[in-house]
Design a protein around this motif. Sequence first.
Motif, short mmCIF file in Angstrom:
data_model
loop_
_atom_site.label_atom_id
_atom_site.label_comp_id
_atom_site.label_asym_id
_atom_site.label_seq_id
_atom_site.Cartn_x
_atom_site.Cartn_y
_atom_site.Cartn_z
N GLU A 84 0.82 -1.20 0.00
CA GLU A 84 0.00 0.00 0.00
C GLU A 84 0.86 1.26 0.00
OE1 GLU A 84 -3.97 1.12 2.48
OE2 GLU A 84 -2.13 0.94 3.67
N MET A 85 2.05 1.19 0.58
CA MET A 85 2.93 2.35 0.69
C MET A 85 3.73 2.62 -0.58
SD MET A 85 4.44 1.72 4.51
CE MET A 85 3.35 1.41 5.90
N LEU A 86 3.76 1.67 -1.51
CA LEU A 86 4.50 1.87 -2.75
C LEU A 86 3.78 2.88 -3.64
CD1 LEU A 86 5.41 -1.82 -3.69
CD2 LEU A 86 6.90 -0.13 -2.61
N SER A 87 4.52 3.47 -4.54
CA SER A 87 3.91 4.37 -5.52
C SER A 87 3.04 3.55 -6.47
CB SER A 87 4.98 5.11 -6.31
OG SER A 87 5.69 4.20 -7.14
N GLU A 88 2.14 4.22 -7.16
CA GLU A 88 1.27 3.53 -8.12
C GLU A 88 2.10 2.85 -9.21
OE1 GLU A 88 -2.51 4.47 -11.11
OE2 GLU A 88 -1.72 6.03 -9.77
N ARG A 89 3.18 3.50 -9.61
CA ARG A 89 4.05 2.92 -10.64
C ARG A 89 4.68 1.62 -10.15
NH1 ARG A 89 9.27 2.73 -11.52
NH2 ARG A 89 9.71 4.11 -9.76
N GLU A 90 5.15 1.63 -8.89
CA GLU A 90 5.77 0.43 -8.35
C GLU A 90 4.74 -0.69 -8.16
OE1 GLU A 90 9.40 1.87 -5.54
OE2 GLU A 90 7.41 2.60 -4.97
N GLN A 91 3.54 -0.33 -7.74
CA GLN A 91 2.51 -1.33 -7.55
C GLN A 91 2.17 -2.06 -8.85
OE1 GLN A 91 -0.88 0.55 -5.72
NE2 GLN A 91 0.09 0.71 -3.71
N LYS A 92 2.28 -1.35 -9.96
CA LYS A 92 1.93 -1.94 -11.24
C LYS A 92 3.02 -2.84 -11.81
CE LYS A 92 -1.37 1.59 -12.74
NZ LYS A 92 -1.67 2.66 -13.73
N GLN A 93 4.20 -2.83 -11.19
CA GLN A 93 5.27 -3.71 -11.65
C GLN A 93 4.88 -5.17 -11.45
OE1 GLN A 93 8.90 -2.71 -9.64
NE2 GLN A 93 8.96 -0.62 -10.43
N ASP A 94 5.35 -6.02 -12.35
CA ASP A 94 5.14 -7.45 -12.22
C ASP A 94 6.04 -7.99 -11.11
OD1 ASP A 94 5.44 -10.31 -12.63
OD2 ASP A 94 4.50 -10.03 -14.58
N GLY A 95 5.44 -8.58 -10.08
CA GLY A 95 6.22 -9.06 -8.94
C GLY A 95 7.23 -10.12 -9.32
N LEU A 96 6.88 -11.01 -10.24
CA LEU A 96 7.83 -12.05 -10.67
C LEU A 96 9.03 -11.44 -11.38
CD1 LEU A 96 8.79 -14.91 -11.37
CD2 LEU A 96 7.25 -14.84 -13.35
N LEU A 97 8.78 -10.53 -12.33
CA LEU A 97 9.88 -9.93 -13.07
C LEU A 97 10.75 -9.06 -12.17
CD1 LEU A 97 8.12 -9.04 -16.45
CD2 LEU A 97 9.50 -11.04 -15.86
N ALA A 98 10.13 -8.42 -11.17
CA ALA A 98 10.92 -7.64 -10.21
C ALA A 98 11.87 -8.54 -9.44
CB ALA A 98 9.99 -6.89 -9.26
N ASN B 198 12.76 -23.25 -5.39
CA ASN B 198 12.57 -22.91 -3.98
C ASN B 198 12.80 -21.44 -3.67
OD1 ASN B 198 12.22 -25.73 -2.78
ND2 ASN B 198 14.14 -25.95 -3.88
N GLY B 199 12.93 -20.62 -4.71
CA GLY B 199 13.27 -19.22 -4.51
C GLY B 199 12.15 -18.38 -3.94
N ASN B 200 12.52 -17.20 -3.45
CA ASN B 200 11.56 -16.26 -2.87
C ASN B 200 10.93 -15.43 -3.98
OD1 ASN B 200 10.15 -14.70 -0.94
ND2 ASN B 200 11.74 -13.14 -1.05
N PHE B 201 10.05 -16.09 -4.75
CA PHE B 201 9.37 -15.42 -5.85
C PHE B 201 7.90 -15.22 -5.51
CE2 PHE B 201 12.61 -17.98 -8.21
CZ PHE B 201 13.40 -16.92 -8.58
N SER B 202 7.38 -14.08 -5.91
CA SER B 202 5.94 -13.87 -5.81
C SER B 202 5.36 -13.87 -7.21
CB SER B 202 5.63 -12.54 -5.12
OG SER B 202 6.04 -11.44 -5.93
N ALA B 203 4.04 -13.81 -7.30
CA ALA B 203 3.33 -13.68 -8.56
C ALA B 203 3.67 -14.82 -9.53
CB ALA B 203 3.61 -12.32 -9.21
N ILE B 204 3.80 -16.04 -9.00
CA ILE B 204 4.09 -17.19 -9.85
C ILE B 204 3.48 -18.44 -9.22
CG2 ILE B 204 6.31 -17.65 -8.75
CD1 ILE B 204 7.33 -18.55 -11.51
N SER B 205 2.94 -19.29 -10.06
CA SER B 205 2.38 -20.56 -9.61
C SER B 205 3.50 -21.59 -9.48
CB SER B 205 1.34 -21.07 -10.61
OG SER B 205 1.97 -21.36 -11.87
N HIS B 206 3.20 -22.73 -8.86
CA HIS B 206 4.19 -23.80 -8.79
C HIS B 206 4.52 -24.32 -10.19
CE1 HIS B 206 3.87 -25.03 -4.29
NE2 HIS B 206 3.98 -23.73 -4.46
N GLU B 207 3.53 -24.34 -11.06
CA GLU B 207 3.76 -24.74 -12.45
C GLU B 207 4.75 -23.77 -13.10
OE1 GLU B 207 0.74 -24.25 -15.83
OE2 GLU B 207 0.46 -26.35 -15.23
N GLY B 208 4.59 -22.48 -12.84
CA GLY B 208 5.50 -21.49 -13.39
C GLY B 208 6.91 -21.66 -12.86
#
Length: 500
Positions: free
Chosen positions: A300-314, A384-394
């Motif tokens: 919630e504290m991130l800027s709108e631009r940062e919020q729109k970033q893809d969490g996996l790619l980040a 086993n990495g600390n990734f968000s925005a990704i399924s186990h299949e991904g």
Amino acid sequence: MTRLRKPSSSVAVIDIGSNSVRLVVYEAMTRNLSPIFNEKTLCGLGREVQTTGLLAPDAVDKALAALKRFRALCKVMKVGKVHAIATAACRDATNGAAFIAKAERICGSPIEILSGAREAKLSALGVISGVYQPDGVVGDLGGGSLELVDVRGNRTRAGVTLPLGGLALQDISQKSLKKAERLVKEKLLDLPQLKAGKGRTFYAVGGTWRALARIHIIQSGYPLHVMHGYTIPAADALDFARRLRRLAAANMLADIETVADARRPLLAYAALVLEYIIRVGQPKDVVFSTYGVREGLLFEMLSEREQKQDGLLAAARTLNQLRSRSPAHAEELIEWTDRFMRAAKLRETPDERRLRHAACLLSDIGWRAHPDYRGEQTMSVITNGNFSAISHEGRAFLALAVFYRYAGLSAENESPEVVRALLPPAMVERARLLGAAFRVGHLISAAQPGVLPATHFRTRNQKLTLVLDDRIADLAADRVTNRFKQLTRLIGQGRAAKKR
């Protein structure tokens, strides 16, 4: 002359829950949150609130002691900013305000007592930050309450909070599962927020539900012991919840070693709530999320631009910058494989495209390992990495693509079956194709920037050719040609690489 110490970029969240008090320290306030420290104490602040209206004295003492340690840890770690929140037990107890006043003096910072509506919203934001394009109902089960809120993409609807947390149910039912079931049924039976999730996903947030997922992973023999994104079809989750309730009724949960002692008595109540959520809401599946209120607070504290970033790619870019020989090369590899996909006329969904881009960013992170083990070690890092925005299949797809980049495509170097089993055959073949493309791109360029932009793909008479510009013509060799032929055979367009 005294040097001014540069302020730390780390950020911490102290979460005073109804069951546990937890400190999580993150490396930095970014779209890709990386925890560098995580500790909890199971205090049970909310175990008597429903019947006495009070936080139990011994639980208060234990929580305050934990907070003293947490503040000392933050000083030792030189944490830049500390945020503190409190949830159901503290907002419901008549002595909650007095406890919070003592806690604030210890923490040295204000503590936000979350309303039920705000807790629901932050839980939803946590799932939005940690799940790619979520669509369903978020359920955050704590010790004192259950929050339910609808999410679709980046949008949330007004949530609801209910006194159905494990400790609250245990307290109000006097440890009777039959009484607890009547209360759960009464609160959930015709709840609009649940019915709106029919045929969609239910996102389970909270420590006790994560404990259920851990048990399911072990009992089912599932190969990937990663909690975030673990998915169970709703029918299977319903059977599992009912089976756990039967074990609880027979007093057979005490020997479950994978769950903390203080949390085991709450498993039956968590299973009961999950059972009725599935029966009433009729979701298609249950996805467990380790991203919840704490992550939602920071998101919630991130800027709108940062919020729109893809969490996996980040997250992939962070690993690329930390571990690759040339982070700029990985960015060029993205554009190079874009051109390859167009030239080969290979279609992708938007999700397949983002997975390919993430794989490009991760394609060189194993170079420091021994050559014989680069594929194996990188596969472990990615799955086993600390990734968000990704399924186990991904995860499995990314791991396989980079594994094939290192290990090659020969039968004797085939990837482990337990990872391939997570993917449909078509995705395994796509991972092989991408790995083969990486083997060409990295061989030509030695993982250095400035080379791949000087190559071009040409299609003529259904044959694909890789052309090298004059300035890099000397990089052509039989090994490059052989690898490119191997790549084109995978798409049925065999042709050699050549100079312009």
